[in-house]
Write a protein that holds these residues in place. Structure first.
Motif: not given
Length: 468
Positions: A444-445, A449-450, A452-453
């Motif tokens: 993510e870093r 972007r996120q 998790g999903s």
């Protein structure tokens, strides 16, 4: 690790001494000193590992006589207490302890069901360094873990093989046997003259006296205990230098010098260089590999700096380079960056299996995208890659779904971010341990972007996610 499935993947008197620099203290049972835990509560390796201390270094001196199948050992274990410690355990299976000292003082000890329980004469303060000396010996044993079959110490016709995942080390030396406690090693092995004794790391001086030869090895990068190995027997060695570092490969003397084992191992350096171009600098001070012919070794294992390859990978009579790619890729993913807990094993196997896809494309075979599309169709999406369960830790849910997840990540974040994630992972986490959560946070870093999903669906979801 790689398993062979179908056609293809995957003395008398005893003396051991373990030393630790201790800072002791006195006090009664209610003054805050307590025993270290006897188990790290990892459901994938019940009974393995111990709490209350962190090992810094193992100095092992073992002598093995194949004619009598008898091992004697002296282990010096240097550690740091992580609590006020009244008592601690080491894992040791099938061998009998002769004596134990802590900081040079005789310590009380007893053995119970694979545990060496040590009560030092002086209690150990939190953050103090201590040295344990253990004298041990006996007839070492193999163990059956129900997943890979035999692990541990195997007596062979001309020597022995100590190997296995998630267990093996405790069958030949006292150890905190869990990958979360990495340490450096000096390993000295004395065997009858004429036999080789191969282990991890940089080879040292070899000496012979009175019909016995002592082989010395040093692994200066922290190593998880299951990545240690000991291979004794009649082997043909090739000792060379690659990129300024020693390269030691070995095949049984009984197999042809130009056979598939030797031809396969001869490309180890080339393969390591290819992978270094993708993942960052090779993380250790030596290279190598050992091919064995014992049919009980039905897998290959990424033993640090010197993987061991079972005979099933060479049944076709042709070289098998992809297995070398897999095990050498593990030097980054699984060895340098090790698991904190076994439920995250997809991080090891998914990334090493994905390296096979990249090599196949590089070597003129199908592209990684083509392999991804095929494996996506073949994946059993009802089986998670993350936390697959102890009985499934070496299953296709890990080895096939795992690399599918890796390529899907590449498709999602793009090539530039993807390879930056891998290179940053191997540099920032070098010589350390990690979890899936750590990997997701890094992805993510780097990508901004996120995710998790994305990881929920691709790692653990029970239906096929849409193709990215």
């Amino acid at each position: 690790m790689n398993r062979v499935v179908g056609r293809g993947v995957r003395a008398t008197a005893v003396a051991v001494v373990a030393a630790v620099v201790l800072v002791g203290c006195t006090g009664d049972s209610d003054d805050g000193f307590r025993p270290g835990s006897v188990d790290l509560a990892d459901p994938y390796a019940p009974g393995s590992g111990n709490g209350g201390y962190d090992v810094d270094h193992y100095r092992l001196k073992v002598r093995y006589d194949p004619a009598e199948d008898r091992l004697t050992g002296q282990a010096v274990v240097t550690a740091t207490a992580t609590q006020n410690l009244s008592r601690f355990n080491l894992d040791l299976t099938g061998l009998q302890v002769d004596h134990v000292t802590v900081d040079g003082d005789v310590a009380e000890h007893r053995q119970d069901d694979g545990e060496l329980i040590v009560t030092p004469g002086r209690r150990l303060k939190n953050l103090s360094r201590f040295t344990v000396e253990v004298g041990y010996g006996g007839i070492p044993q193999a163990i059956g873990d129900g997943v890979l079959g035999g692990s541990g110490f195997h007596h062979t016709d001309d020597g022995a093989i100590a190997l296995g995942q998630p267990h093996s080390a405790a069958t030949w030396f006292p150890v905190n046997d869990h990958p979360s406690d990495k340490a450096t090693y000096d390993i000295e092995v004395t065997v009858p003259q004429g036999l080789a004794a191969l282990s991890n790391g940089v080879p040292g001086e070899r000496t012979t006296a009175d019909g016995w030869t002592t082989w010395r090895w040093a692994e200066r990068s922290p190593m998880a205990s299951y990545l240690t190995t000991l291979v004794i027997g009649d082997y043909r060695l090739n000792v060379a230098t690659h990129d300024g570092k020693p390269m030691v490969t070995a095949v049984p003397a009984a197999v042809p010098a130009t056979g598939p084992q030797a031809r396969t191992l001869s490309r180890t350096g080339e393969i390591a260089d290819f992978l270094a171009g993708l993942f960052g600098p090779y993380p250790f001070e030596s290279y190598g590999g050992v091919a064995v012919t014992d049919p009980r070794i039905g897998y290959a294992l990424e033993t640090q700096s010197r993987p061991v390859y079972g005979p099933g990978f060479f049944r076709s009579g042709q070289p098998n380079y992809t297995v070398v790619v897999h095990e050498v890729a593990h030097q980054w993913f699984g060895n340098s960056v090790a698991l904190k807990r076994w439920s995250d094993i997809w991080l090891n196997e998914g990334l090493a299996s994905y390296a096979e896809w990249l090599w196949t494309e590089h070597d003129g075979g199908r592209s990684a995208q083509q392999t991804f599309e095929q494996q996506y169709d073949w994946t059993n999406w009802s089986q998670p890659a993350l936390d697959p369960g102890p009985d499934q830790m070496f299953s296709t849910a890990v080895y096939r779904r795992g690399p599918v997840v890796v390529h899907a990540l590449r498709r999602t974040v793009g090539d530039e971010a993807f390879f930056q994630i891998l290179r940053t992972w191997t540099s920032e986490r070098r010589d350390r341990t990690a979890t899936t959560e750590d990997f997701i946070a890094l992805a993510e870093r780097i990508s901004g972007r996120q995710l998790g999903s994305f990881f929920d669906a691709w790692l653990s979801g029970t239906t096929a996610p849409p193709l990215p």
